[in-house]
Design an enzyme around this catalytic site. Structure first.
Site, short mmCIF file in Angstrom:
data_model
loop_
_atom_site.label_atom_id
_atom_site.label_comp_id
_atom_site.label_asym_id
_atom_site.label_seq_id
_atom_site.Cartn_x
_atom_site.Cartn_y
_atom_site.Cartn_z
CG ASP A 63 0.54 4.07 -4.98
OD1 ASP A 63 1.64 3.47 -5.64
OD2 ASP A 63 -0.51 3.49 -4.85
CD GLN A 78 -9.61 -4.17 -3.62
OE1 GLN A 78 -9.29 -5.18 -4.58
NE2 GLN A 78 -8.96 -3.10 -3.44
NE ARG A 101 -13.58 1.15 -2.93
CZ ARG A 101 -13.60 0.16 -3.80
NH1 ARG A 101 -14.86 0.29 -4.78
NH2 ARG A 101 -12.59 -0.82 -4.21
CG HIS A 145 8.00 1.05 -15.72
ND1 HIS A 145 7.20 -0.16 -16.01
CD2 HIS A 145 9.28 0.81 -16.32
CE1 HIS A 145 7.85 -1.05 -16.64
NE2 HIS A 145 9.08 -0.47 -16.74
CG ASP A 146 10.67 7.17 -17.69
OD1 ASP A 146 11.61 6.75 -18.53
OD2 ASP A 146 9.71 7.80 -17.91
CB ILE A 147 15.66 5.83 -18.55
CG1 ILE A 147 15.15 7.12 -18.56
CG2 ILE A 147 15.07 5.23 -19.88
CD1 ILE A 147 16.19 8.08 -19.48
N PRO A 148 16.62 4.89 -15.72
CG PRO A 148 18.19 3.30 -15.38
CD PRO A 148 17.26 3.88 -16.44
NE ARG A 207 -13.67 -3.25 0.99
CZ ARG A 207 -12.69 -2.47 0.34
NH1 ARG A 207 -11.73 -2.38 0.96
NH2 ARG A 207 -12.87 -1.90 -0.94
CB THR A 222 13.35 9.47 -15.89
OG1 THR A 222 13.94 9.99 -16.98
CG2 THR A 222 12.11 10.07 -15.69
CE LYS A 262 0.38 0.78 -8.26
NZ LYS A 262 -0.40 1.86 -7.53
CE LYS A 270 -3.01 4.97 -3.44
NZ LYS A 270 -3.49 3.71 -4.27
CB THR A 321 -3.00 -7.62 -7.58
OG1 THR A 321 -3.41 -6.15 -7.18
CG2 THR A 321 -1.96 -7.87 -6.65
#
Ligand code: C5P
Length: 249
Positions: free
Chosen positions: A73, A208, A229, A77-80, A199, A82, A75, A46, A137
């Site tokens: 990863d 966590q 980790r 989150h913007d206009i379609p 884990r 972009t 994530k 990742k 989360t």
């Protein structure tokens, strides 16, 4: 590649390739060293916001040269337009999985899915799967009500956003194992699910709060596990990864 075939292909990979090692390190040298230490049996890696902000797309190209599948990863989150353009760049880089926030809305999800379906790929590459994050989360009910006042409780928000993302063409979802049963209730068995917070029984939980063993996560319906980790800080990361994969079987 259409959605059903891509999901089936990813879901059928052997367990050791469905463990995603989170390269949560500050720079490219540490990331490439770690990928090297995972050995040839290592699965996906990742690249998240920290490493990407430090090392950019070049580290993804280097990992691809080492034959690593990359979970990018970022994530989105913007206009379609972009989000779609960024997804196209992730595909051109050869990423195998990429993420966006479902709360970017139906048009952005559909635009990203369409962009990935039609993107130009490096030779031999399979198009990236699009994973949607429903509600981070880390957010409490109280924090959510500050940014998004709604009559929904947290679980209802997760279920609503999961259904929206799936209906708009994403390939899967990211969620904790604890939320998996309710998520599957909302969207059924078809979407791919990636689960962090893993884990081995009896080991340190670090920061966590809710952790799950690899086997419990898979039994709850997870397809891929994201592990940081327990692998990256092990004396022998390749052995730690192999033990996690064994627990999944
Ligand atoms: O070291 P550890 O196994 O806790 O790292 C888990 C990885 O999964 C980290 O990269 C973290 O950012 C990510 N993650 C998480 N919880 C979420 C979403 C992502 O721990 N809900």
């Amino acid at each position: 590649m259409n959605r059903d075939i891509l999901i089936e292909y990813l879901r059928d990979l052997p367990a050791n390739r469905r463990v995603i090692t989170a390269l949560d390190v500050p720079g490219p040298k540490q990331a490439l060293d770690l990928a090297e230490r995972l050995g040839t049996g290592g699965g996906f890696v990742k690249v998240g916001l920290e490493l990407f902000s430090a090392a950019g797309p070049e580290v993804v190209r280097q990992l691809r040269k080492m034959d690593r599948n990359v979970f990018l990863d970022l994530k989105y989150h913007d206009i379609p337009n972009t989000v779609a353009s960024a997804a196209r760049r992730a595909a051109a880089l050869g990423a195998s999985l990429c993420t966006m926030h479902a709360s970017a809305g139906r048009n952005a999800i559909a635009a990203a899915a369409e962009a990935l379906a039609t993107a130009e790929l490096p030779p031999g590459a399979v198009r990236p799967a699009l994973l949607a994050v429903t509600v981070l989360t880390s957010l409490s009910e109280e924090e959510i009500s500050e940014v998004r006042p709604s009559s929904d409780n947290l679980q209802q928000s997760v279920q609503r956003l999961a259904r929206l993302a799936w209906d708009c063409g994403c390939d899967g979802l990211v969620c904790s194992a604890a939320d998996l049963p309710r998520l599957r209730e909302a969207v059924g068995p078809a979407p791919l699910v990636i689960t962090p917070g893993i884990r081995m029984a009896g080991t340190a939980t670090d920061d966590q709060h809710r952790v799950t063993t690899p086997r419990m996560a898979v039994n709850a319906g997870a397809d891929f596990l994201v592990v940081g980790r327990p692998i990256t800080q092990a004396d022998d990361p390749a052995a730690a990864l192999a033990a996690i994969a064994k627990d999944m079987e």
